[in-house]
Design an enzyme around this catalytic site. Structure first.
Site, PDB file in Angstrom:
ATOM      1  N   PHE A  47       0.825  -1.327  -0.156  1.00 51.52           N
ATOM      2  CA  PHE A  47       0.184   0.027   0.046  1.00 51.52           C
ATOM      3  C   PHE A  47       0.978   1.305  -0.036  1.00 51.52           C
ATOM      4  CE2 PHE A  47      -2.269   3.614   1.674  1.00 51.52           C
ATOM      5  CZ  PHE A  47      -3.540   3.466   1.132  1.00 51.52           C
ATOM      6  N   ASP A  77       9.147   2.569   1.761  1.00 52.06           N
ATOM      7  CA  ASP A  77       7.936   3.258   2.141  1.00 52.06           C
ATOM      8  C   ASP A  77       7.692   3.031   3.835  1.00 52.06           C
ATOM      9  OD1 ASP A  77       5.602   4.319   3.003  1.00 52.06           O
ATOM     10  OD2 ASP A  77       4.560   3.462   1.078  1.00 52.06           O
ATOM     11  N   LYS A  84       2.580   9.846   8.392  1.00 49.81           N
ATOM     12  CA  LYS A  84       1.771   9.228   9.474  1.00 49.81           C
ATOM     13  C   LYS A  84       2.201   9.921  10.960  1.00 49.81           C
ATOM     14  CE  LYS A  84      -0.901   5.727   7.590  1.00 49.81           C
ATOM     15  NZ  LYS A  84      -0.697   5.053   6.579  1.00 49.81           N
TER      16      LYS A  84
HETATM   17  C1  LIG Z   1      -0.999   5.562   4.989  1.00 52.23           C
HETATM   18  C2  LIG Z   1      -0.067   4.889   3.963  1.00 52.23           C
HETATM   19  C3  LIG Z   1       0.464   5.475   2.727  1.00 52.23           C
HETATM   20  C4  LIG Z   1      -0.632   6.764   2.531  1.00 52.23           C
HETATM   21  O1  LIG Z   1      -0.518   7.910   3.230  1.00 52.23           O
HETATM   22  P1  LIG Z   1      -1.580   9.037   3.230  1.00 52.23           P
HETATM   23  O2  LIG Z   1      -1.072  10.155   4.134  1.00 52.23           O
HETATM   24  O3  LIG Z   1      -2.920   8.351   3.453  1.00 52.23           O
HETATM   25  O4  LIG Z   1      -1.461   9.603   1.738  1.00 52.23           O
HETATM   26  C5  LIG Z   1       1.442   5.242   2.086  1.00 52.23           C
HETATM   27  N1  LIG Z   1       2.202   4.082   2.487  1.00 52.23           N
HETATM   28  C6  LIG Z   1       1.938   3.511   3.491  1.00 52.23           C
HETATM   29  C7  LIG Z   1       2.888   2.291   3.967  1.00 52.23           C
HETATM   30  C8  LIG Z   1       0.905   3.974   4.297  1.00 52.23           C
HETATM   31  O5  LIG Z   1       0.870   3.046   5.403  1.00 52.23           O
END
Ligand SMILES: *Cc1c(COP(=O)(O)O)cnc(C)c1O
Length: 403
Positions: free
Chosen positions: A134, A219, A248
């Site tokens: 994700f 990520d 986050k």
């Molecule tokens: C939540 C998340 C995103 C996206 O972040 P947003 O602030 O919602 O755009 C991208 N990568 C990972 C691993 C995430 O957990």
């Protein structure tokens, strides 16, 4: 209290639970229904220091009375300080601030392409990604996410991603070609179901990137900022990336994202190559600096690791006692997942009925993401509530079988 979908003016893209909150304090949320909820969502791994941490409240209030926003047309002393601290704590030399996780990954993808472009290899644009990933919801990061369920109905996805099975190094070797620019991976998949490959896989990726001149992109939007028991999860797995996306928990609840990179990976990023109006604004960097003040206190990460171990031990007992409801514990630090045997939405609803808030994930997993400042008494309270929810669900399962 609830408003039906037809009377709400909010775009109905979220299946919101029928509960709202008016106040938060540490790991607790006070509902408009007068109930107190134990928050093991942390706003999806955002409120790492809990709700209304006094140091963050103070930082935000102080900054709010001085300066809110000036744009990136001008120098940013507090942004410089935040960037310097993030670099001091990591592999990185350069930081770009933005407002969300998707934007941080988007910057990483653009940087990877521009790196090769600046070296005279503009054809190197493809990025290897992994199943279950994700990376966000913009058109670019959605293509990187590659999930059919999120892509459906949005037309041709952005070209340039090669998605492979997680953990299959031979598949990665075979997929690397003359157009490959980078490999993008989460150190621990959050949304995908709290899954990670063997550590050796990450070492293999690093070696392949070095051998082929590719950039390794982590990520860490969810795993970063202490969630897995280190400031960044890559420290635990012993492999440093060239580029890292954060968001986050970086602002502890104030929206801010960041793309960190080595000086080498940032080579292609000259003035005009990328931008953001709000990115790194004074309010956001003031709060993120305050988050670091707390996390860099001696013992902070030891506490996270200790709470992780305790919670895992307590959860193991629940799994033993309720095999009809939960079957497995996954994850690192306080990014933990319970693999459910019952449909995971039923477990989440049963937990909410016990006033314990949790988050769903792929693979029928329920994520437990308490604030990192959670203490042992609060863990006991949560596990007691989980136990009660499991008793309820096990009873219902037995009843169904008896029918
Ligand atoms: C939540 C998340 C995103 C996206 O972040 P947003 O602030 O919602 O755009 C991208 N990568 C990972 C691993 C995430 O957990």
């Amino acid at each position: 209290m609830s408003q039906s979908a037809s009377t709400s003016h909010l775009l109905p893209v979220f299946a919101r639970a029928d509960v709202a909150f008016e106040r938060g304090e540490g790991v607790w949320l006070h509902g408009t229904d007068g109930e107190r909820y134990l928050d093991f969502t942390s706003g999806v791994a955002v409120n790492a220091l809990g709700h209304c941490h006094p140091h963050l409240v103070e930082a935000l209030q102080q900054q709010a009375s001085k300066l809110w926003h000036v744009s990136n047309l001008f120098k940013s002393p507090e942004g410089e300080r935040l960037a310097a601290r993030l670099c001091e704590q990591s592999f990185a030399d350069k930081v770009f601030f933005c407002n969300s996780g998707a934007e941080a990954v988007e910057c990483a993808l653009k940087m990877a392409r521009h790196y090769h472009f600046s070296k005279g290899e503009p054809e190197r644009t493809r990025v290897i990604t992994f199943e279950g990933a994700f990376h966000g919801r913009t058109l670019g990061t959605l293509a990187a996410t590659g999930s059919a369920k999120y892509l459906e109905g949005y037309g041709q996805p952005l070209e340039g991603f090669d998605q492979l099975p997680l953990g299959d190094l031979d598949a990665v070797k075979a997929a690397i070609g003359p157009n490959t620019a980078a490999i993008l991976i989460e150190p621990l998949q959050g949304e995908g179901g709290v899954r990670s490959p063997e550590l050796a896989f990450f070492r293999g990726l690093r070696e392949l990137c070095d051998a082929h001149g590719l950039l390794l992109v982590f990520d860490e939007v969810q795993t970063g900022m202490g969630r897995t028991g280190e400031l960044f999860a890559y420290k635990r797995i012993g492999v440093a990336p060239d580029i890292m996306a954060l968001a986050k928990a970086l602002g502890g609840g104030f929206p801010i994202g960041a793309c960190l990179s080595t000086a080498e990976a940032a080579k292609g990023m000259a003035p005009g190559a990328h931008g953001s109006t709000f990115g790194g604004n004074p309010l956001a960097v003031a709060v993120a600096n305050a988050v670091l003040d707390v996390m860099l206190q001696p013992g902070f990460f030891d506490h996270v690791k200790k709470m992780s171990l305790l919670l895992k031990q307590k959860l193991a007992g629940v799994v033993d006692r309720h095999p009809r409801v939960v079957s497995e514990i996954r994850g690192e630090g306080l990014l933990l997942g319970l693999k459910a045997v019952v449909p995971s939405p039923e477990l989440i609803a049963a937990l909410r009925a016990e006033k314990l808030l949790s988050v769903g994930a792929g693979d029928n997993v329920v994520r437990l993401l308490p604030p990192l400042i959670v203490n042992e008494a609060e863990l006991d309270e949560a596990v007691g509530r989980l136990e009660r929810a499991c008793v309820t669900l096990a009873g219902q399962a037995a009843q169904k079988e008896a029918v």
